[in-house]
Design a protein around this motif. Structure first.
Motif, PDB file in Angstrom:
ATOM      1  N   LEU A 173      43.457  78.574 105.248  1.00  0.00           N
ATOM      2  CA  LEU A 173      42.241  79.276 104.876  1.00  0.00           C
ATOM      3  C   LEU A 173      41.680  79.985 106.102  1.00  0.00           C
ATOM      4  N   GLY A 174      41.465  81.301 105.993  1.00  0.00           N
ATOM      5  CA  GLY A 174      40.836  82.063 107.057  1.00  0.00           C
ATOM      6  C   GLY A 174      39.323  81.947 106.931  1.00  0.00           C
ATOM      7  N   ILE A 175      38.686  81.338 107.919  1.00  0.00           N
ATOM      8  CA  ILE A 175      37.242  81.102 107.873  1.00  0.00           C
ATOM      9  C   ILE A 175      36.555  82.019 108.871  1.00  0.00           C
ATOM     10  N   GLY A 176      35.588  82.808 108.364  1.00  0.00           N
ATOM     11  CA  GLY A 176      34.873  83.766 109.202  1.00  0.00           C
ATOM     12  C   GLY A 176      33.376  83.666 109.010  1.00  0.00           C
ATOM     13  N   GLY A 177      32.697  84.797 109.150  1.00  0.00           N
ATOM     14  CA  GLY A 177      31.243  84.835 109.137  1.00  0.00           C
ATOM     15  C   GLY A 177      30.590  84.281 107.890  1.00  0.00           C
ATOM     16  N   VAL A 178      31.294  84.330 106.749  1.00  0.00           N
ATOM     17  CA  VAL A 178      30.718  83.843 105.488  1.00  0.00           C
ATOM     18  C   VAL A 178      30.269  82.381 105.615  1.00  0.00           C
ATOM     19  N   VAL A 179      30.952  81.608 106.458  1.00  0.00           N
ATOM     20  CA  VAL A 179      30.611  80.185 106.593  1.00  0.00           C
ATOM     21  C   VAL A 179      29.214  79.988 107.181  1.00  0.00           C
ATOM     22  N   THR A 180      28.665  81.037 107.816  1.00  0.00           N
ATOM     23  CA  THR A 180      27.324  80.942 108.407  1.00  0.00           C
ATOM     24  C   THR A 180      26.233  81.447 107.465  1.00  0.00           C
ATOM     25  N   PHE A 181      26.616  82.038 106.317  1.00  0.00           N
ATOM     26  CA  PHE A 181      25.629  82.612 105.396  1.00  0.00           C
ATOM     27  C   PHE A 181      24.979  81.501 104.554  1.00  0.00           C
ATOM     28  N   LYS A 182      23.682  81.651 104.297  1.00  0.00           N
ATOM     29  CA  LYS A 182      22.987  80.658 103.458  1.00  0.00           C
ATOM     30  C   LYS A 182      23.550  80.633 102.049  1.00  0.00           C
ATOM     31  N   LEU A 224      31.019  82.053 117.323  1.00  0.00           N
ATOM     32  CA  LEU A 224      29.918  81.668 116.442  1.00  0.00           C
ATOM     33  C   LEU A 224      30.435  80.987 115.177  1.00  0.00           C
ATOM     34  N   VAL A 225      31.587  81.465 114.684  1.00  0.00           N
ATOM     35  CA  VAL A 225      32.227  80.814 113.537  1.00  0.00           C
ATOM     36  C   VAL A 225      32.632  79.397 113.928  1.00  0.00           C
ATOM     37  N   LEU A 226      33.248  79.269 115.094  1.00  0.00           N
ATOM     38  CA  LEU A 226      33.668  77.955 115.559  1.00  0.00           C
ATOM     39  C   LEU A 226      32.460  77.046 115.755  1.00  0.00           C
ATOM     40  N   GLY A 227      31.364  77.598 116.273  1.00  0.00           N
ATOM     41  CA  GLY A 227      30.149  76.816 116.455  1.00  0.00           C
ATOM     42  C   GLY A 227      29.631  76.245 115.147  1.00  0.00           C
ATOM     43  N   LYS A 228      29.739  77.028 114.068  1.00  0.00           N
ATOM     44  CA  LYS A 228      29.325  76.526 112.751  1.00  0.00           C
ATOM     45  C   LYS A 228      30.242  75.393 112.292  1.00  0.00           C
ATOM     46  N   LEU A 229      31.543  75.484 112.615  1.00  0.00           N
ATOM     47  CA  LEU A 229      32.477  74.417 112.244  1.00  0.00           C
ATOM     48  C   LEU A 229      32.158  73.131 113.000  1.00  0.00           C
ATOM     49  N   VAL A 230      31.636  73.247 114.212  1.00  0.00           N
ATOM     50  CA  VAL A 230      31.196  72.063 114.965  1.00  0.00           C
ATOM     51  C   VAL A 230      30.136  71.316 114.153  1.00  0.00           C
ATOM     52  N   ASP A 231      29.175  72.065 113.575  1.00  0.00           N
ATOM     53  CA  ASP A 231      28.125  71.452 112.757  1.00  0.00           C
ATOM     54  C   ASP A 231      28.700  70.829 111.483  1.00  0.00           C
ATOM     55  N   ILE A 232      29.617  71.558 110.851  1.00  0.00           N
ATOM     56  CA  ILE A 232      30.158  71.111 109.565  1.00  0.00           C
ATOM     57  C   ILE A 232      31.044  69.880 109.723  1.00  0.00           C
ATOM     58  N   TYR A 233      31.913  69.899 110.727  1.00  0.00           N
ATOM     59  CA  TYR A 233      32.895  68.814 110.899  1.00  0.00           C
ATOM     60  C   TYR A 233      32.407  67.706 111.826  1.00  0.00           C
ATOM     61  N   GLN A 234      31.298  67.984 112.544  1.00  0.00           N
ATOM     62  CA  GLN A 234      30.792  67.007 113.512  1.00  0.00           C
ATOM     63  C   GLN A 234      31.878  66.604 114.503  1.00  0.00           C
ATOM     64  N   LYS A 235      32.579  67.618 114.989  1.00  0.00           N
ATOM     65  CA  LYS A 235      33.614  67.415 115.995  1.00  0.00           C
ATOM     66  C   LYS A 235      33.323  68.301 117.193  1.00  0.00           C
ATOM     67  N   PHE A 237      33.610  71.093 120.052  1.00  0.00           N
ATOM     68  CA  PHE A 237      34.019  72.508 120.063  1.00  0.00           C
ATOM     69  C   PHE A 237      35.472  72.641 120.515  1.00  0.00           C
ATOM     70  N   ARG A 238      35.825  71.989 121.618  1.00  0.00           N
ATOM     71  CA  ARG A 238      37.186  72.129 122.181  1.00  0.00           C
ATOM     72  C   ARG A 238      38.244  71.577 121.243  1.00  0.00           C
ATOM     73  N   GLU A 239      37.915  70.504 120.548  1.00  0.00           N
ATOM     74  CA  GLU A 239      38.883  69.920 119.613  1.00  0.00           C
ATOM     75  C   GLU A 239      39.166  70.881 118.459  1.00  0.00           C
ATOM     76  N   ILE A 240      38.110  71.468 117.904  1.00  0.00           N
ATOM     77  CA  ILE A 240      38.294  72.426 116.801  1.00  0.00           C
ATOM     78  C   ILE A 240      39.034  73.667 117.304  1.00  0.00           C
ATOM     79  N   GLU A 241      38.681  74.120 118.503  1.00  0.00           N
ATOM     80  CA  GLU A 241      39.362  75.272 119.102  1.00  0.00           C
ATOM     81  C   GLU A 241      40.863  75.018 119.212  1.00  0.00           C
ATOM     82  N   GLU A 242      41.219  73.837 119.719  1.00  0.00           N
ATOM     83  CA  GLU A 242      42.636  73.501 119.905  1.00  0.00           C
ATOM     84  C   GLU A 242      43.375  73.437 118.573  1.00  0.00           C
TER      85      GLU A 242
END
Length: 255
Positions: A173-182, A224-235, A237-242
């Protein structure tokens, strides 16, 4: 980070492309994957790839919105000629779009299926554009199911059920800016999808994430997309990046 879907060859970047690329690099984006649209932009895309041979990677394909009754067969023939000349990292972006025009569904499906066949023949992934067409897209993918059929469902904005169907069919799944939209909704269930099934993207210049929503998107905003995934996954930043970087390298055959 890897931006798996960015139209940096768009005319919206004509004035400041070098600065846009440098901003992305300064944020940690190391590779950029360029989806094709149609004959109006193929050469511009390939020139950009040539200017950044270690960072930009071109796809080849015909965008579903460019599948028009009078020209689609010539456009597909051109895609085939490019594919026969050299290798590409993927065939994309291809798929079905019923948001703008439902009357071209039949030829969109034909173009989609032909390009899937070419990807299977060449053993390369596909990058799928699907808008208001998840059932039709999945119907084609199920019909074309093959051990070599794989890729990315770009700009994923479906339901949890859609996500699981895509993953079962061998797609990330390609995750982009939509993940930050209300009103984007995918943030409500995304943590139920293992990170191993996700790649990052911007789709720049479109779909800029919050706080830039409505403005020109650019690859630097991958962070910024990755930053939102940090909030969602509670993991971390570097782990999600890797994890997402390894996913991207794997799907594009660069591991």
């Amino acid at each position: 980070m890897i931006d798996t879907h960015t139209h940096l060859y768009s005319e919206q970047f004509n004035e400041d492309l070098a600065e846009v690329v440098e901003r992305a690099k300064s944020q940690g984006v190391e590779k950029f994957f360029l989806p094709a649209i149609d004959s109006e932009t193929h050469e511009k895309m390939l020139q950009l790839e040539a200017a950044y041979p270690n960072e930009m990677f071109a796809m080849m394909g015909l965008h579903p919105c460019s599948v028009q009754p009078d020209t689609w067969e010539q456009e597909l023939a051109l895609v085939k000629s490019y594919l026969d000349k050299r290798s590409f990292c993927a065939i994309g972006e291809i798929g079905i779009d019923l948001y703008w025009d439902k009357t071209t569904l039949d030829i969109q499906v034909q173009a989609f299926e032909q390009q899937i066949d070419w990807a299977i023949e060449r053993d390369i992934p596909i990058v799928i554009h699907t808008r208001e067409s998840f059932p039709e897209t999945f119907e084609v993918l199920k019909r074309k199911k093959h051990p070599k059929l794989r890729g990315i469902l770009h700009c994923f904005s479906g339901t949890l059920e859609d996500a699981q169907t895509a993953i079962d069919l061998g797609f990330l799944l390609g995750i982009g800016g939509v993940v930050t939209f209300k009103n984007g909704k995918i943030d409500r269930f995304l943590n139920e999808i293992p990170l191993e099934n996700i790649v990052l993207e911007t789709d720049s210049p479109y779909l800029a994430p919050v706080p830039h929503r409505g403005k020109r998107n650019e690859s630097a905003y991958t962070s910024l997309v990755l930053g939102k995934l940090v909030d969602i996954y509670q993991k971390d930043f570097r782990e999600i990046e890797e994890i997402t970087t390894q996913n991207a390298l794997r799907v594009f055959g660069m591991k």
